[in-house]
Design a protein around this motif. Structure first.
Motif, PDB file in Angstrom:
ATOM      1  N   LEU A 139       1.007  -1.470   0.285  1.00  0.00           N
ATOM      2  CA  LEU A 139       0.909  -0.400  -0.012  1.00  0.00           C
ATOM      3  C   LEU A 139       0.646   1.179  -0.286  1.00  0.00           C
ATOM      4  CD1 LEU A 139      -2.594   1.778  -0.132  1.00  0.00           C
ATOM      5  CD2 LEU A 139      -2.934   1.106   2.674  1.00  0.00           C
ATOM      6  N   LEU A 140       2.132   1.014   0.659  1.00  0.00           N
ATOM      7  CA  LEU A 140       2.791   2.678   0.904  1.00  0.00           C
ATOM      8  C   LEU A 140       4.061   2.507  -0.294  1.00  0.00           C
ATOM      9  CD1 LEU A 140       3.944   4.716   2.321  1.00  0.00           C
ATOM     10  CD2 LEU A 140       5.910   3.286   3.334  1.00  0.00           C
ATOM     11  N   THR A 141       3.657   1.441  -1.321  1.00  0.00           N
ATOM     12  CA  THR A 141       4.437   1.289  -2.270  1.00  0.00           C
ATOM     13  C   THR A 141       3.011   2.207  -3.159  1.00  0.00           C
ATOM     14  OG1 THR A 141       6.028  -0.351  -2.113  1.00  0.00           O
ATOM     15  CG2 THR A 141       5.252   0.110  -4.328  1.00  0.00           C
ATOM     16  N   PHE A 142       2.234   1.613  -3.566  1.00  0.00           N
ATOM     17  CA  PHE A 142       1.424   2.249  -4.805  1.00  0.00           C
ATOM     18  C   PHE A 142       1.604   3.726  -3.809  1.00  0.00           C
ATOM     19  CE2 PHE A 142      -3.255   3.504  -5.553  1.00  0.00           C
ATOM     20  CZ  PHE A 142      -3.104   2.931  -6.995  1.00  0.00           C
ATOM     21  N   LEU A 143       0.679   4.086  -3.070  1.00  0.00           N
ATOM     22  CA  LEU A 143       0.620   5.431  -2.721  1.00  0.00           C
ATOM     23  C   LEU A 143       1.815   6.169  -3.300  1.00  0.00           C
ATOM     24  CD1 LEU A 143      -1.060   5.006   0.937  1.00  0.00           C
ATOM     25  CD2 LEU A 143      -2.342   5.428  -1.308  1.00  0.00           C
ATOM     26  N   ALA A 144       3.362   5.933  -3.175  1.00  0.00           N
ATOM     27  CA  ALA A 144       4.314   6.539  -3.218  1.00  0.00           C
ATOM     28  C   ALA A 144       4.052   6.939  -4.728  1.00  0.00           C
ATOM     29  CB  ALA A 144       5.630   6.057  -2.593  1.00  0.00           C
ATOM     30  N   LEU A 145       4.091   5.850  -5.415  1.00  0.00           N
ATOM     31  CA  LEU A 145       4.101   5.729  -6.742  1.00  0.00           C
ATOM     32  C   LEU A 145       2.619   6.680  -7.207  1.00  0.00           C
ATOM     33  CD1 LEU A 145       4.671   1.531  -7.845  1.00  0.00           C
ATOM     34  CD2 LEU A 145       6.150   3.282  -8.172  1.00  0.00           C
ATOM     35  N   LEU A 146       1.551   6.575  -6.489  1.00  0.00           N
ATOM     36  CA  LEU A 146       0.116   7.523  -7.416  1.00  0.00           C
ATOM     37  C   LEU A 146       0.851   9.313  -6.731  1.00  0.00           C
ATOM     38  CD1 LEU A 146      -2.736   7.599  -7.906  1.00  0.00           C
ATOM     39  CD2 LEU A 146      -3.076   7.767  -5.120  1.00  0.00           C
ATOM     40  N   GLY A 147       1.774   9.777  -5.619  1.00  0.00           N
ATOM     41  CA  GLY A 147       2.158  11.058  -5.231  1.00  0.00           C
ATOM     42  C   GLY A 147       2.939  11.003  -6.491  1.00  0.00           C
ATOM     43  N   LEU A 148       3.748  10.361  -6.657  1.00  0.00           N
ATOM     44  CA  LEU A 148       5.208  10.603  -8.236  1.00  0.00           C
ATOM     45  C   LEU A 148       4.470  10.889  -9.678  1.00  0.00           C
ATOM     46  CD1 LEU A 148       8.265  10.928  -8.446  1.00  0.00           C
ATOM     47  CD2 LEU A 148       8.055   8.317  -9.410  1.00  0.00           C
ATOM     48  N   CYS A 149       3.301   9.613  -9.413  1.00  0.00           N
ATOM     49  CA  CYS A 149       2.019  10.152 -10.827  1.00  0.00           C
ATOM     50  C   CYS A 149       1.225  11.425 -10.745  1.00  0.00           C
ATOM     51  CB  CYS A 149       2.212   8.980 -11.822  1.00  0.00           C
ATOM     52  SG  CYS A 149       2.699   7.695 -11.658  1.00  0.00           S
ATOM     53  N   SER A 150       1.145  11.909  -9.601  1.00  0.00           N
ATOM     54  CA  SER A 150      -0.199  12.934  -9.552  1.00  0.00           C
ATOM     55  C   SER A 150      -0.141  13.970 -10.975  1.00  0.00           C
ATOM     56  CB  SER A 150      -0.424  13.366  -7.975  1.00  0.00           C
ATOM     57  OG  SER A 150       1.050  14.221  -7.799  1.00  0.00           O
ATOM     58  N   ALA A 151       1.739  14.597 -10.618  1.00  0.00           N
ATOM     59  CA  ALA A 151       1.337  15.537 -11.836  1.00  0.00           C
ATOM     60  C   ALA A 151       0.885  15.404 -12.567  1.00  0.00           C
ATOM     61  CB  ALA A 151       3.082  16.362 -11.778  1.00  0.00           C
ATOM     62  N   TYR A 152       1.277  14.582 -13.379  1.00  0.00           N
ATOM     63  CA  TYR A 152       0.506  13.863 -14.516  1.00  0.00           C
ATOM     64  C   TYR A 152      -0.479  13.592 -14.961  1.00  0.00           C
ATOM     65  CZ  TYR A 152       5.932  13.497 -14.522  1.00  0.00           C
ATOM     66  OH  TYR A 152       7.704  14.028 -14.401  1.00  0.00           O
ATOM     67  N   LEU A 153      -1.185  12.695 -13.671  1.00  0.00           N
ATOM     68  CA  LEU A 153      -2.702  12.875 -14.028  1.00  0.00           C
ATOM     69  C   LEU A 153      -3.287  14.005 -13.432  1.00  0.00           C
ATOM     70  CD1 LEU A 153      -2.666   9.875 -11.395  1.00  0.00           C
ATOM     71  CD2 LEU A 153      -2.961   9.308 -14.171  1.00  0.00           C
ATOM     72  N   GLN A 154      -3.246  14.366 -13.039  1.00  0.00           N
ATOM     73  CA  GLN A 154      -3.458  15.594 -12.804  1.00  0.00           C
ATOM     74  C   GLN A 154      -3.438  16.698 -14.385  1.00  0.00           C
ATOM     75  OE1 GLN A 154      -1.511  19.397 -12.564  1.00  0.00           O
ATOM     76  NE2 GLN A 154      -3.339  20.289 -11.961  1.00  0.00           N
ATOM     77  N   GLY A 155      -2.149  17.059 -14.724  1.00  0.00           N
ATOM     78  CA  GLY A 155      -1.798  17.369 -15.509  1.00  0.00           C
ATOM     79  C   GLY A 155      -2.826  17.098 -17.237  1.00  0.00           C
ATOM     80  N   ALA A 156      -3.162  15.402 -17.294  1.00  0.00           N
ATOM     81  CA  ALA A 156      -3.153  14.862 -18.303  1.00  0.00           C
ATOM     82  C   ALA A 156      -5.522  15.430 -17.710  1.00  0.00           C
ATOM     83  CB  ALA A 156      -3.709  13.682 -18.275  1.00  0.00           C
ATOM     84  N   LEU A 157      -5.756  15.220 -16.844  1.00  0.00           N
ATOM     85  CA  LEU A 157      -7.010  15.215 -16.526  1.00  0.00           C
ATOM     86  C   LEU A 157      -7.333  16.870 -17.158  1.00  0.00           C
ATOM     87  CD1 LEU A 157      -8.040  13.191 -13.218  1.00  0.00           C
ATOM     88  CD2 LEU A 157      -8.261  12.901 -16.202  1.00  0.00           C
ATOM     89  N   THR A 158      -6.291  17.614 -16.346  1.00  0.00           N
ATOM     90  CA  THR A 158      -7.184  19.048 -15.899  1.00  0.00           C
ATOM     91  C   THR A 158      -7.004  19.815 -17.569  1.00  0.00           C
ATOM     92  OG1 THR A 158      -5.836  19.643 -13.916  1.00  0.00           O
ATOM     93  CG2 THR A 158      -6.266  21.223 -15.807  1.00  0.00           C
ATOM     94  N   LYS A 159      -5.995  18.797 -19.263  1.00  0.00           N
ATOM     95  CA  LYS A 159      -5.794  19.537 -20.062  1.00  0.00           C
ATOM     96  C   LYS A 159      -7.019  18.857 -21.138  1.00  0.00           C
ATOM     97  CE  LYS A 159      -0.620  19.122 -20.474  1.00  0.00           C
ATOM     98  NZ  LYS A 159      -0.924  19.025 -18.970  1.00  0.00           N
ATOM     99  N   LEU A 160      -7.371  17.591 -20.321  1.00  0.00           N
ATOM    100  CA  LEU A 160      -9.367  16.834 -21.145  1.00  0.00           C
ATOM    101  C   LEU A 160      -9.868  17.712 -20.908  1.00  0.00           C
ATOM    102  CD1 LEU A 160      -9.823  14.208 -22.303  1.00  0.00           C
ATOM    103  CD2 LEU A 160     -10.043  13.231 -19.787  1.00  0.00           C
TER     104      LEU A 160
END
Length: 145
Positions: free
Chosen positions: A20-41
């Motif tokens: 779970l911590l590994t997933f949350l850390a990876l989610l944090g690392l990817c968060s800017a890309y997910l937020q950026g893509a959704l904002t653009k979408l």
């Protein structure tokens, strides 16, 4: 020379081994890309303006490509399927975007230059983190091709 390994206390070691911590850390690392893509979408006109601002033409093609890329590569990192590939792709993308968007050396000395330099080096940190994710993923797989 005597080498001693400092190991974390048992509760911390257990936390560090948590999927779970590994997933949350990876989610944090990817968060800017997910937020950026959704904002653009959801604000495609804003995405077009951003692409045009950076001289990326045709803007619609670049906007769609960036949205798809950020979502797909984040999905690889988060799912663990070809995690190394998604991490290296996001590292390369971030490195290119950093040199495109954070050209602090072109600004006069002052607050704006300092803020731009901070952003530049923060993004280099993201690049390093994604490379480490790729290295760890390949090590976990036993360096199989």
């Amino acid at each position: 020379m005597i080498h001693r390994t400092l190991t974390p206390p048992r509760p911390l070691a257990g936390l560090l081994a948590s999927p779970l911590l590994t997933f949350l850390a990876l989610l944090g690392l990817c968060s800017a890309y997910l937020q950026g893509a959704l904002t653009k979408l959801f604000d495609f006109n804003g995405a077009l303006a951003e692409m045009a601002h950076f001289g990326l033409q045709p803007a619609p093609l670049f906007a769609v490509g960036v949205i798809a890329f950020e979502l797909a590569m984040s999905a690889l990192v988060l799912s663990g399927v070809l995690r190394w590939l998604g991490a290296l792709a996001l590292a390369g993308f971030t490195l290119l975007a950093t040199f495109l968007a954070f050209r602090f050396w072109e600004l006069p000395v002052g607050m704006e230059r300092m803020m731009m330099a901070n952003g530049f080096f923060e993004h280099l940190g993201l690049v390093g983190a994604f490379v480490l994710v790729a290295i760890a993923d390949r090590a976990k797989a036993g360096n199989r091709p």
